[in-house]
Scaffold this motif. Structure first.
Motif, PDB file in Angstrom:
ATOM      1  N   ILE A   1      11.695 -57.819 -16.269  1.00 22.44           N
ATOM      2  CA  ILE A   1      12.919 -57.034 -16.373  1.00 22.44           C
ATOM      3  C   ILE A   1      12.617 -55.605 -16.818  1.00 22.44           C
ATOM      4  N   ALA A   2      11.672 -55.429 -17.726  1.00 20.61           N
ATOM      5  CA  ALA A   2      11.294 -54.083 -18.148  1.00 20.61           C
ATOM      6  C   ALA A   2      10.774 -53.277 -16.955  1.00 20.61           C
ATOM      7  N   SER A   3       9.962 -53.918 -16.118  1.00 17.00           N
ATOM      8  CA  SER A   3       9.454 -53.239 -14.927  1.00 17.00           C
ATOM      9  C   SER A   3      10.575 -52.955 -13.936  1.00 17.00           C
ATOM     10  N   LEU A   4      11.523 -53.874 -13.836  1.00 16.26           N
ATOM     11  CA  LEU A   4      12.657 -53.677 -12.934  1.00 16.26           C
ATOM     12  C   LEU A   4      13.509 -52.496 -13.389  1.00 16.26           C
ATOM     13  N   TYR A   5      13.703 -52.350 -14.689  1.00 18.13           N
ATOM     14  CA  TYR A   5      14.440 -51.194 -15.196  1.00 18.13           C
ATOM     15  C   TYR A   5      13.727 -49.897 -14.822  1.00 18.13           C
ATOM     16  N   GLU A   6      12.402 -49.913 -14.827  1.00 23.39           N
ATOM     17  CA  GLU A   6      11.655 -48.722 -14.404  1.00 23.39           C
ATOM     18  C   GLU A   6      11.888 -48.422 -12.927  1.00 23.39           C
ATOM     19  N   VAL A   7      11.947 -49.469 -12.121  1.00 28.63           N
ATOM     20  CA  VAL A   7      12.264 -49.292 -10.703  1.00 28.63           C
ATOM     21  C   VAL A   7      13.634 -48.654 -10.542  1.00 28.63           C
ATOM     22  N   HIS A   8      14.624 -49.183 -11.235  1.00 26.40           N
ATOM     23  CA  HIS A   8      15.983 -48.662 -11.108  1.00 26.40           C
ATOM     24  C   HIS A   8      16.095 -47.247 -11.673  1.00 26.40           C
ATOM     25  N   ALA A   9      15.312 -46.942 -12.682  1.00 22.77           N
ATOM     26  CA  ALA A   9      15.301 -45.571 -13.209  1.00 22.77           C
ATOM     27  C   ALA A   9      14.769 -44.602 -12.161  1.00 22.77           C
ATOM     28  N   ALA A  10      13.691 -44.990 -11.498  1.00 24.43           N
ATOM     29  CA  ALA A  10      13.120 -44.123 -10.459  1.00 24.43           C
ATOM     30  C   ALA A  10      14.087 -43.966  -9.291  1.00 24.43           C
ATOM     31  N   VAL A  11      14.700 -45.067  -8.884  1.00 20.90           N
ATOM     32  CA  VAL A  11      15.586 -45.028  -7.716  1.00 20.90           C
ATOM     33  C   VAL A  11      16.852 -44.234  -8.005  1.00 20.90           C
ATOM     34  N   THR A  12      17.519 -44.502  -9.120  1.00 17.84           N
ATOM     35  CA  THR A  12      18.742 -43.758  -9.426  1.00 17.84           C
ATOM     36  C   THR A  12      18.439 -42.301  -9.735  1.00 17.84           C
ATOM     37  N   GLY A  13      17.284 -42.038 -10.342  1.00 16.60           N
ATOM     38  CA  GLY A  13      16.907 -40.660 -10.621  1.00 16.60           C
ATOM     39  C   GLY A  13      16.754 -39.850  -9.355  1.00 16.60           C
ATOM     40  N   GLU A  14      16.179 -40.457  -8.324  1.00 13.22           N
ATOM     41  CA  GLU A  14      16.011 -39.760  -7.044  1.00 13.22           C
ATOM     42  C   GLU A  14      17.313 -39.746  -6.247  1.00 13.22           C
ATOM     43  N   LEU A  15      17.982 -40.890  -6.197  1.00  8.61           N
ATOM     44  CA  LEU A  15      19.183 -41.022  -5.379  1.00  8.61           C
ATOM     45  C   LEU A  15      20.297 -40.101  -5.874  1.00  8.61           C
TER      46      LEU A  15
END
Length: 239
Positions: free
Chosen positions: A103-117
């Motif tokens: 889940i910690a890694s998934l939050y990093e994924v979502h941070a990268a995606v929402t940050g770019e999107l």
């Protein structure tokens, strides 16, 4: 009366936006989420769905049934999670260190995606996340079993505004889902029956009552806040 003061109408309009934002982030995240899942070697559908729940509270039988009332998890799926070391069962389901790491890694994924999107809307994300957070607090008094299981979401220190907004909106969907379920149950229907119910007076009556009940949290927002939330979500870039 403006469209921002017609609360049932507003609840209906913003529900579709919330669904669109939630789905859009999941779609944009799929490539990175798939890579993460493949590296982990885990079955992760439940961990992705309940990323904001499992780190902060156990998953109860009632909560699980409410969260998945239209697509129930059977025991075999839970047993897979236990066997792979992501959940333990002591009468309720608890996340293990393996689950929390994913889940910690998934939050990093979502941070990268929402940050770019949402880079073009970065200056408004914190306000939108704050409004969504206020709605979650307001909804606590009238939410049902799914909302009680899901709220408040897991928000570790340093969670960026885009992830806060994404997860808070995901949780807010359960407030409406509980209102909808309570309404169709009062009509004597089952989950399968409401899914199959065709357009017509019964469906219209259920949706109208759902909108009325789903509108309650929005009463705590000013007209300006409701306008900012609806227009702000409408302006978010989606895939």
């Amino acid at each position: 009366m403006s469209r921002f003061d017609d609360l049932p109408g507003y609840a209906a309009s913003i529900a579709s936006l919330i669904d669109a934002v939630n789905l859009g982030v999941h779609i944009a995240s799929r490539p990175l989420s798939r890579e993460l899942t493949e590296r982990s070697g885990l079955q992760t559908d439940l961990l992705v769905d309940l990323r904001f729940v499992l780190p902060v509270r156990p998953l109860t039988a009632e909560g699980l049934a409410a969260l998945y009332r239209y697509n129930p998890f059977d025991r075999a799926e839970i047993d897979v999670q236990i066997a792979q070391g992501t959940l333990v069962d002591d009468g309720a389901l608890h996340a293990t260190a393996t689950a929390l790491s994913f889940i910690a890694s998934l939050y990093e994924v979502h941070a990268a995606v929402t940050g770019e999107l949402w880079a073009a809307q970065a200056d408004r994300l914190l306000e939108l996340a704050d409004l969504a957070g206020r709605l979650l607090k307001a909804g606590a008094a009238g939410g049902g079993a799914a909302f009680a299981q899901a709220s408040p979401p897991y928000e570790p220190a340093g969670t960026p505004p885009g992830v806060l907004l994404f997860n808070r909106l995901a949780v807010l969907r359960y407030h409406r889902a509980d209102a909808h379920a309570d309404t169709w149950k009062r009509e004597g229907l089952t989950a399968d029956q409401i899914i199959a119910l065709p357009p017509g007076p019964a469906r219209d009556r259920i949706e109208a009552e759902t909108n009325r009940r789903a509108a309650w949290p929005y009463e705590i927002l000013t007209t300006r806040d409701r306008q900012a939330l609806l227009l702000g979500l409408s302006a978010l870039d989606l895939p």
